[in-house]
Motif scaffolding. Structure first.
Motif, PDB file in Angstrom:
ATOM      1  N   MET A   1      22.303 -13.479 -13.502  1.00 22.78           N
ATOM      2  CA  MET A   1      21.843 -14.321 -12.395  1.00 22.78           C
ATOM      3  C   MET A   1      20.688 -13.608 -11.689  1.00 22.78           C
ATOM      4  N   ASP A   2      19.705 -14.372 -11.237  1.00 21.10           N
ATOM      5  CA  ASP A   2      18.502 -13.799 -10.637  1.00 21.10           C
ATOM      6  C   ASP A   2      18.803 -12.777  -9.541  1.00 21.10           C
ATOM      7  N   CYS A   3      19.780 -13.078  -8.698  1.00 19.39           N
ATOM      8  CA  CYS A   3      20.079 -12.204  -7.566  1.00 19.39           C
ATOM      9  C   CYS A   3      20.668 -10.857  -7.988  1.00 19.39           C
TER      10      CYS A   3
ATOM     11  N   ASP B   1      13.572 -11.161  -3.665  1.00 17.74           N
ATOM     12  CA  ASP B   1      13.003 -10.946  -2.329  1.00 17.74           C
ATOM     13  C   ASP B   1      12.318  -9.583  -2.259  1.00 17.74           C
ATOM     14  N   ALA B   2      11.639  -9.351  -1.161  1.00 21.67           N
ATOM     15  CA  ALA B   2      10.848  -8.128  -1.000  1.00 21.67           C
ATOM     16  C   ALA B   2      11.707  -6.867  -1.009  1.00 21.67           C
ATOM     17  N   SER B   3      12.901  -6.927  -0.433  1.00 20.40           N
ATOM     18  CA  SER B   3      13.750  -5.730  -0.415  1.00 20.40           C
ATOM     19  C   SER B   3      14.176  -5.354  -1.836  1.00 20.40           C
TER      20      SER B   3
ATOM     21  N   CYS C   1      12.408  -5.947  -4.505  1.00 23.33           N
ATOM     22  CA  CYS C   1      11.193  -5.404  -5.101  1.00 23.33           C
ATOM     23  C   CYS C   1      11.009  -3.934  -4.709  1.00 23.33           C
ATOM     24  N   ARG C   2      11.260  -3.620  -3.445  1.00 27.35           N
ATOM     25  CA  ARG C   2      11.168  -2.229  -2.986  1.00 27.35           C
ATOM     26  C   ARG C   2      12.197  -1.348  -3.695  1.00 27.35           C
ATOM     27  N   ARG C   3      13.397  -1.874  -3.928  1.00 25.80           N
ATOM     28  CA  ARG C   3      14.427  -1.113  -4.648  1.00 25.80           C
ATOM     29  C   ARG C   3      13.964  -0.798  -6.077  1.00 25.80           C
ATOM     30  N   ILE C   4      13.380  -1.777  -6.733  1.00 26.26           N
ATOM     31  CA  ILE C   4      12.887  -1.556  -8.094  1.00 26.26           C
ATOM     32  C   ILE C   4      11.758  -0.536  -8.087  1.00 26.26           C
ATOM     33  N   MET C   5      10.854  -0.648  -7.138  1.00 22.10           N
ATOM     34  CA  MET C   5       9.741   0.306  -7.052  1.00 22.10           C
ATOM     35  C   MET C   5      10.260   1.730  -6.817  1.00 22.10           C
ATOM     36  N   ALA C   6      11.263   1.866  -5.961  1.00 25.66           N
ATOM     37  CA  ALA C   6      11.853   3.193  -5.717  1.00 25.66           C
ATOM     38  C   ALA C   6      12.506   3.738  -6.980  1.00 25.66           C
ATOM     39  N   ALA C   7      13.199   2.887  -7.730  1.00 22.37           N
ATOM     40  CA  ALA C   7      13.828   3.326  -8.973  1.00 22.37           C
ATOM     41  C   ALA C   7      12.780   3.708 -10.005  1.00 22.37           C
ATOM     42  N   LEU C   8      11.685   2.990 -10.045  1.00 24.63           N
ATOM     43  CA  LEU C   8      10.597   3.328 -10.979  1.00 24.63           C
ATOM     44  C   LEU C   8       9.969   4.672 -10.631  1.00 24.63           C
ATOM     45  N   ARG C   9       9.844   4.976  -9.354  1.00 26.75           N
ATOM     46  CA  ARG C   9       9.278   6.277  -8.958  1.00 26.75           C
ATOM     47  C   ARG C   9      10.156   7.428  -9.429  1.00 26.75           C
ATOM     48  N   LYS C  10      11.472   7.229  -9.466  1.00 30.30           N
ATOM     49  CA  LYS C  10      12.405   8.257  -9.925  1.00 30.30           C
ATOM     50  C   LYS C  10      12.445   8.354 -11.446  1.00 30.30           C
TER      51      LYS C  10
END
Length: 122
Positions: free
Chosen positions: A81-83, A108-110, A112-121
């Protein structure tokens, strides 16, 4: 040869599953399937075997991390599911794995921020 697991076994997962076990079987390998619904797990495992002789193991979503540990795929295909996309993307990246995500990437934006943080790690 690239190896994959799929999490989320609704209708769209069949597009990924069937492409891996048929058209791309010379370059790709499907290792396991994962979902919250035991009936969908059993159905997809059975269909993979019937369509191509592909023997894959099914896992309940509660055992997602165990599936990754036992099979060590190259990538996780996220078709939940998307969520919930973000949850599985984070887990895949935490295991050092690539991912392919059904659309949308997140809702949602939050997320997206979680994914970006995981990508940085990663």
């Amino acid at each position: 040869m690239k190896s994959y697991v799929i999490v989320g076994l609704g209708g769209r997962h069949e597009l990924f599953r069937d492409a891996i076990i048929n058209e791309f079987r010379n370059n790709c390998r499907l290792l396991a399937l994962c979902d919250i619904n035991r009936g969908r797990i059993d159905k997809s495992v059975k269909e993979a075997k019937e369509k191509s002789g592909c023997m894959v193991q099914g896992y309940h979503a509660d055992d997602f991390n165990l599936m990754l540990k036992e099979h060590n795929p190259d990538s996780v295909i996220v078709a939940t599911m998307d969520c919930t996309h973000v949850d599985y993307i984070e887990k895949a990246l935490a295991h050092g794995l690539g991912f392919l995500c059904d659309k949308p990437l997140c809702t949602d934006a939050s997320q997206c921020r979680r994914i970006m943080a995981a990508l940085r790690k990663f």
